[in-house]
Design an enzyme around this catalytic site. Structure first.
Site, short mmCIF file in Angstrom:
data_model
loop_
_atom_site.label_atom_id
_atom_site.label_comp_id
_atom_site.label_asym_id
_atom_site.label_seq_id
_atom_site.Cartn_x
_atom_site.Cartn_y
_atom_site.Cartn_z
CG ASP A 21 -36.76 5.62 22.79
OD1 ASP A 21 -35.62 5.59 22.31
OD2 ASP A 21 -37.45 6.66 22.84
CG ASP A 116 -32.15 5.54 19.85
OD1 ASP A 116 -32.75 5.34 18.77
OD2 ASP A 116 -32.21 6.61 20.47
CD GLU A 117 -37.29 4.75 18.56
OE1 GLU A 117 -38.11 5.38 19.24
OE2 GLU A 117 -37.29 4.76 17.32
#
Length: 446
Positions: A21, A116-117
């Protein structure tokens, strides 16, 4: 957590799953691009009068500023606030760099969860680094070295537990949560902290005296299914530490290529929405070209804010995940065509609700290399018995090198527009008779 614990996991045929993350991702991208911002109180927001903060840097969070804070309020909370305008092309560019680092240096077994993960299956890879923690640290260090971005990693034997624990130690942290630790670490948490439980679901659970994850885990499964539908079963399994451990990288790639962006905020700004749709279109077009794929059907995916998209049907809560699709006349991986169709579908779908998720997908795919089709007149060898101009020969040679129709003349452009735009389903019937000039202007405006 030590290597011995994970050796026991391996003996039980359990997997080692990372959830990576990125830390304060949107703000961090601006700071990576402009290092002079690193020590400033950076927030990201849309450039309009009623803007809200979409991401706050960790410096800004010290003042109590969070995602969703109105910008005017954030300025009251922090006098020397630096406001960066949203830039989705920047975010997607950094996102691609991060995923490329994982793919090229650690493992090809990863699954993108959002911009974003991503989930990473390190079961067969972590031993090269000595310990699981060392493997996670190696990923964090390389991403920072190559991009200037920081990230945190949650580690477990399934995706849900890995995602849950990543928030235990942020930023730049490494956290563990195993099935045998759920009573100690997971169960005391409030249900609203659990992945996939929004305000509407929380309200239903609280009304039924379920306030902690322990309450959820020990509750009657049939009752949860009754009040939440099939999702009740999923949440119950997660609360008991069970979950999916299959990490698949673009498993449905050859059926469709798609990207979705779950926002850290909601927006009704049409310019921002169009920018997101455009960047997603560029991304899937690039992925299609790298695999020599073209598609015929283009789909827009929209998800609204929970409170506006949750409804009861037969006493069960359902979320609306709305899609609309259109087909084009010819197979394509052209980002402009994908964007035009996706944007038109969006506006036919949207009625003004705050947007929480946007996605673009291309399907009905075919492999360009394996396609066999009859040559049209303009595809026949230019040199075969006919005297063509030097310009035509140059165009032909360039198209041979870089692919058909990368370069073409104005009259061919008009033919292309007439065939692919005017006949396309998303234009109205009365558009068929418009002039060439109007046609070009309409295409530009799309």
């Amino acid at each position: 957590m030590n290597v011995g614990s994970f050796l026991k996991i391996m003996e039980k045929n359990k997997k080692v799953i990372f959830l990576l993350d990125m830390d304060a991702f949107f703000a961090s991208c601006h700071m990576a691009k402009d290092p002079s911002l690193r020590n400033k109180n950076v927030v990201v927001a849309s450039p309009n009068r009623r803007a809200i903060v979409t991401t706050a840097s960790y410096n800004a969070r010290k003042f109590g500023i969070r995602a969703g804070t109105p910008v005017f309020k954030a300025l009251e909370m922090c006098k020397d606030l630096y406001i960066a305008n949203s830039d989705f092309s920047l975010y997607i560019d950094y996102s691609e760099k991060v995923f490329d680092i994982i793919y090229n240096n650690f493992t090809k077994s990863f699954e993108v969860a959002s911009i974003d993960e991503c989930y990473i299956d390190m079961t067969k890879t972590w031993k090269k680094f000595g310990t699981v923690k060392n493997a996670a640290q190696a990923i964090i260090d390389m991403i920072y070295k190559e991009t200037g971005l920081t990230c945190s990693i949650g580690i477990s034997t399934n995706k849900f537990l890995a995602k849950t624990c990543v928030d235990f130690n942020k930023p730049k942290g490494i956290s563990f949560l195993l099935e045998e630790e759920i009573e100690e670490k997971l169960w005391p948490m409030k249900v609203e902290k659990m992945f996939m439980i929004g305000p509407a679901t929380q309200k239903i659970l609280n009304q039924n005296n379920i306030s902690t994850i322990r309450d959820l885990a020990l509750h009657d499964l049939n009752f949860l299914i009754e009040i939440l539908g099939k999702r009740g079963m999923t949440l119950w399994y997660w609360a008991n530490g069970k979950g999916n451990d299959e990490v698949t990288r673009e498993a449905s790639e050859f059926k469709s290529i798609g990207n979705e962006l779950t926002l850290n905020f909601t927006t009704t700004n049409h310019e921002e929405i169009e920018e997101i749709i455009y960047e997603l279109s560029l991304k899937i077009a690039d992925r299609a070209k790298k695999r020599f794929l073209q598609g015929k059907t283009i789909t827009i995916v929209v998800k609204y804010l929970d409170d506006n998209t949750s409804e009861f049907y037969n006493d069960k809560l359902r979320k609306k995940h709305i899609t609309k699709q259109e087909s084009v006349q010819e197979l394509t991986n052209d980002p402009e065509i994908i964007y035009s169709v996706a944007k038109q579908c969006f506006y036919e779908l949207w009625t003004g609700q705050p947007i929480l998720l946007l996605g673009v997908r291309i399907s009905n795919l075919a492999n360009q290399i394996e396609q066999t089709k009859q040559l049209s007149i303009d595809e026949i060898d230019l040199y075969e018995g006919i005297d063509y101009s030097e310009v035509e020969k140059v165009i032909y040679n360039l198209n041979l090198k870089f692919g058909k129709d990368k370069i073409f003349t104005g009259d061919k452009l008009l033919k292309y527009i007439e065939k692919n735009v005017v006949q396309s389903k998303f234009l109205k019937n009365d558009d068929v008779h418009i002039s060439n000039e109007q046609m070009i202007n309409k295409w530009k405006n799309k």
